[in-house]
Design a protein around this motif. Sequence first.
Motif, PDB file in Angstrom:
ATOM      1  N   SER A 133     -11.909  27.334 -20.303  1.00  0.00           N
ATOM      2  CA  SER A 133     -10.929  27.216 -19.225  1.00  0.00           C
ATOM      3  C   SER A 133     -11.080  25.904 -18.481  1.00  0.00           C
ATOM      4  O   SER A 133     -12.169  25.337 -18.393  1.00  0.00           O
ATOM      5  CB  SER A 133     -11.076  28.388 -18.250  1.00  0.00           C
ATOM      6  OG  SER A 133     -12.328  28.346 -17.600  1.00  0.00           O
ATOM      7  N   SER A 134      -9.954  25.420 -17.950  1.00  0.00           N
ATOM      8  CA  SER A 134      -9.953  24.213 -17.130  1.00  0.00           C
ATOM      9  C   SER A 134      -9.788  24.540 -15.656  1.00  0.00           C
ATOM     10  O   SER A 134      -9.974  23.678 -14.793  1.00  0.00           O
ATOM     11  CB  SER A 134      -8.841  23.267 -17.568  1.00  0.00           C
ATOM     12  OG  SER A 134      -7.588  23.926 -17.536  1.00  0.00           O
TER      13      SER A 134
ATOM     14  N   SER B 168      -6.296  27.627 -19.472  1.00  0.00           N
ATOM     15  CA  SER B 168      -6.759  26.610 -20.426  1.00  0.00           C
ATOM     16  C   SER B 168      -5.555  25.891 -21.000  1.00  0.00           C
ATOM     17  O   SER B 168      -4.475  26.476 -21.144  1.00  0.00           O
ATOM     18  CB  SER B 168      -7.574  27.252 -21.551  1.00  0.00           C
ATOM     19  OG  SER B 168      -6.794  28.218 -22.242  1.00  0.00           O
TER      20      SER B 168
ATOM     21  N   ALA C 169     -10.753  36.106 -16.394  1.00  0.00           N
ATOM     22  CA  ALA C 169     -11.921  35.243 -16.213  1.00  0.00           C
ATOM     23  C   ALA C 169     -13.218  35.944 -16.591  1.00  0.00           C
ATOM     24  O   ALA C 169     -14.171  35.298 -17.059  1.00  0.00           O
ATOM     25  CB  ALA C 169     -11.987  34.759 -14.766  1.00  0.00           C
ATOM     26  N   ARG C 170     -13.273  37.241 -16.418  1.00  0.00           N
ATOM     27  CA  ARG C 170     -14.509  37.980 -16.708  1.00  0.00           C
ATOM     28  C   ARG C 170     -14.560  38.542 -18.118  1.00  0.00           C
ATOM     29  O   ARG C 170     -15.588  38.445 -18.786  1.00  0.00           O
ATOM     30  CB  ARG C 170     -14.668  39.119 -15.695  1.00  0.00           C
ATOM     31  CG  ARG C 170     -14.920  38.646 -14.262  1.00  0.00           C
ATOM     32  CD  ARG C 170     -15.162  39.829 -13.346  1.00  0.00           C
ATOM     33  NE  ARG C 170     -15.449  39.404 -11.978  1.00  0.00           N
ATOM     34  CZ  ARG C 170     -15.694  40.242 -10.978  1.00  0.00           C
ATOM     35  NH1 ARG C 170     -15.684  41.555 -11.193  1.00  0.00           N
ATOM     36  NH2 ARG C 170     -15.938  39.771  -9.768  1.00  0.00           N
TER      37      ARG C 170
ATOM     38  N   HIS D 278      -6.190  33.859 -19.460  1.00  0.00           N
ATOM     39  CA  HIS D 278      -7.058  34.965 -19.850  1.00  0.00           C
ATOM     40  C   HIS D 278      -7.737  35.545 -18.611  1.00  0.00           C
ATOM     41  O   HIS D 278      -7.816  34.895 -17.570  1.00  0.00           O
ATOM     42  CB  HIS D 278      -8.144  34.499 -20.830  1.00  0.00           C
ATOM     43  CG  HIS D 278      -7.645  34.107 -22.181  1.00  0.00           C
ATOM     44  ND1 HIS D 278      -7.093  32.881 -22.448  1.00  0.00           N
ATOM     45  CD2 HIS D 278      -7.616  34.799 -23.358  1.00  0.00           C
ATOM     46  CE1 HIS D 278      -6.739  32.818 -23.727  1.00  0.00           C
ATOM     47  NE2 HIS D 278      -7.052  33.968 -24.292  1.00  0.00           N
TER      48      HIS D 278
ATOM     49  N   ALA E 120      -8.271  32.835 -15.910  1.00  0.00           N
ATOM     50  CA  ALA E 120      -8.728  31.523 -16.361  1.00  0.00           C
ATOM     51  C   ALA E 120      -7.605  30.838 -17.120  1.00  0.00           C
ATOM     52  O   ALA E 120      -7.014  31.427 -18.035  1.00  0.00           O
ATOM     53  CB  ALA E 120      -9.962  31.667 -17.252  1.00  0.00           C
TER      54      ALA E 120
ATOM     55  N   THR F 162      -9.014  37.770 -11.229  1.00  0.00           N
ATOM     56  CA  THR F 162      -9.240  36.333 -11.394  1.00  0.00           C
ATOM     57  C   THR F 162      -8.907  35.961 -12.824  1.00  0.00           C
ATOM     58  O   THR F 162      -9.374  36.619 -13.772  1.00  0.00           O
ATOM     59  CB  THR F 162     -10.698  35.952 -11.078  1.00  0.00           C
ATOM     60  OG1 THR F 162     -11.006  36.339  -9.735  1.00  0.00           O
ATOM     61  CG2 THR F 162     -10.911  34.448 -11.222  1.00  0.00           C
TER      62      THR F 162
ATOM     63  N   GLN G  32      -9.703  28.230 -12.731  1.00  0.00           N
ATOM     64  CA  GLN G  32      -9.661  29.661 -12.461  1.00  0.00           C
ATOM     65  C   GLN G  32      -8.861  29.898 -11.185  1.00  0.00           C
ATOM     66  O   GLN G  32      -8.982  29.146 -10.217  1.00  0.00           O
ATOM     67  CB  GLN G  32     -11.072  30.244 -12.314  1.00  0.00           C
ATOM     68  CG  GLN G  32     -11.850  30.290 -13.618  1.00  0.00           C
ATOM     69  CD  GLN G  32     -13.111  31.138 -13.521  1.00  0.00           C
ATOM     70  OE1 GLN G  32     -13.411  31.720 -12.483  1.00  0.00           O
ATOM     71  NE2 GLN G  32     -13.847  31.214 -14.614  1.00  0.00           N
ATOM     72  N   TRP G  33      -8.038  30.952 -11.209  1.00  0.00           N
ATOM     73  CA  TRP G  33      -7.182  31.271 -10.065  1.00  0.00           C
ATOM     74  C   TRP G  33      -7.423  32.708  -9.652  1.00  0.00           C
ATOM     75  O   TRP G  33      -7.437  33.619 -10.484  1.00  0.00           O
ATOM     76  CB  TRP G  33      -5.701  31.095 -10.412  1.00  0.00           C
ATOM     77  CG  TRP G  33      -5.364  29.730 -10.941  1.00  0.00           C
ATOM     78  CD1 TRP G  33      -5.865  28.531 -10.519  1.00  0.00           C
ATOM     79  CD2 TRP G  33      -4.450  29.427 -11.998  1.00  0.00           C
ATOM     80  NE1 TRP G  33      -5.313  27.509 -11.239  1.00  0.00           N
ATOM     81  CE2 TRP G  33      -4.440  28.017 -12.151  1.00  0.00           C
ATOM     82  CE3 TRP G  33      -3.618  30.193 -12.814  1.00  0.00           C
ATOM     83  CZ2 TRP G  33      -3.646  27.371 -13.102  1.00  0.00           C
ATOM     84  CZ3 TRP G  33      -2.828  29.565 -13.761  1.00  0.00           C
ATOM     85  CH2 TRP G  33      -2.846  28.166 -13.889  1.00  0.00           C
ATOM     86  N   ARG G  34      -7.596  32.914  -8.360  1.00  0.00           N
ATOM     87  CA  ARG G  34      -7.680  34.258  -7.807  1.00  0.00           C
ATOM     88  C   ARG G  34      -6.266  34.743  -7.537  1.00  0.00           C
ATOM     89  O   ARG G  34      -5.505  34.104  -6.797  1.00  0.00           O
ATOM     90  CB  ARG G  34      -8.503  34.241  -6.511  1.00  0.00           C
ATOM     91  CG  ARG G  34      -8.662  35.603  -5.853  1.00  0.00           C
ATOM     92  CD  ARG G  34      -9.435  36.560  -6.726  1.00  0.00           C
ATOM     93  NE  ARG G  34      -9.639  37.863  -6.067  1.00  0.00           N
ATOM     94  CZ  ARG G  34     -10.072  38.937  -6.702  1.00  0.00           C
ATOM     95  NH1 ARG G  34     -10.349  38.874  -8.007  1.00  0.00           N
ATOM     96  NH2 ARG G  34     -10.257  40.072  -6.048  1.00  0.00           N
TER      97      ARG G  34
END
Length: 306
Positions: free
Chosen positions: A198-199, A279, A294-295, A292, A277, A275, A201-203
């Motif tokens: 990933s470049s 890319s 994030a976890r 995707h 991710a 959260t 991450q967004w909540r």
Amino acid sequence: MSASSPAGPASEPTTPASSTGRTAVELPRLPAAGALYRRALLGALPGLGGRRAADVPAVELGVTGVPVDRAHLADYDRVCGFRLADRLPATYLHVLGFPLSLRLMTAADFPIPLTGVVHVANRITVHRPVQVGESVDFRTYAENLRPHERGRQLDVVLVGSVGGEEVWRGVSTYLGKQRTAGGGPRRDRGDRPAPPASSAQWRVTPRVGTDYARVSGDHNPIHTSRLGARLFGFPRPIAHGMWSKARCLAALESRLPESYAVDVSFKLPVPLPSTVAFSASATGTSWDFALHGARDGRPHLVGTVR
């Protein structure tokens, strides 16, 4: 054409069927999305829904001279992560013309009921940038009703023109789930590939659902209500697919060409909150991007810019 047709009241002007076989119906203004959603929810009640047609309606709805409200555009930009600018984001034209498509899809005989429909893919073609001072003419129609392993799906086409020139086209693919298999190609159920690095991450908070519903007019309760989401099989509300697409395009905003096509397939819903991710990888002026979890790496969206 009867008053119960997808075109609406018989007093609305129509033109004879064109070479496409569809009758063109011109509306005096964009419909009100809220009233259309209420009609769709009422139509889902036993005994109140109409008889679903066996094929897509042979009608094309149109409306001319739709202006852009600068305050609304700024609100949309904020919700989706775009910079404030006079050039309209590609996904904003989808929002601007969405009430027209919604009018088509909430007709009593539309082959797939709006309640519970799943947006599975979207393709937007930008022929040239549209500026905030331009008024847009829209037309919309449905096509390509086809079987799917979980029901039936079709494409809703929305075309934006300025001065008689097509400048934008969106094709949304919707799935109507059915208890019995609809046939069609089966999905590949092989091992899930590892997500790319990933470049960003967004909540994604629950407010994304209500804020995007406000700026888009898409008030489907699966995005805004825990109870509404549970009624359709989701443990909690999910983000709008078109918010996810817009947020990805906002991340690429400064690197997009003047004209391009952006395709996305919506995979698993983005639960609220979560959260995600993002890319992206480039080859010349082309991009491949994805969203995707994030976890857990669960795929939410995959897309291309060409």
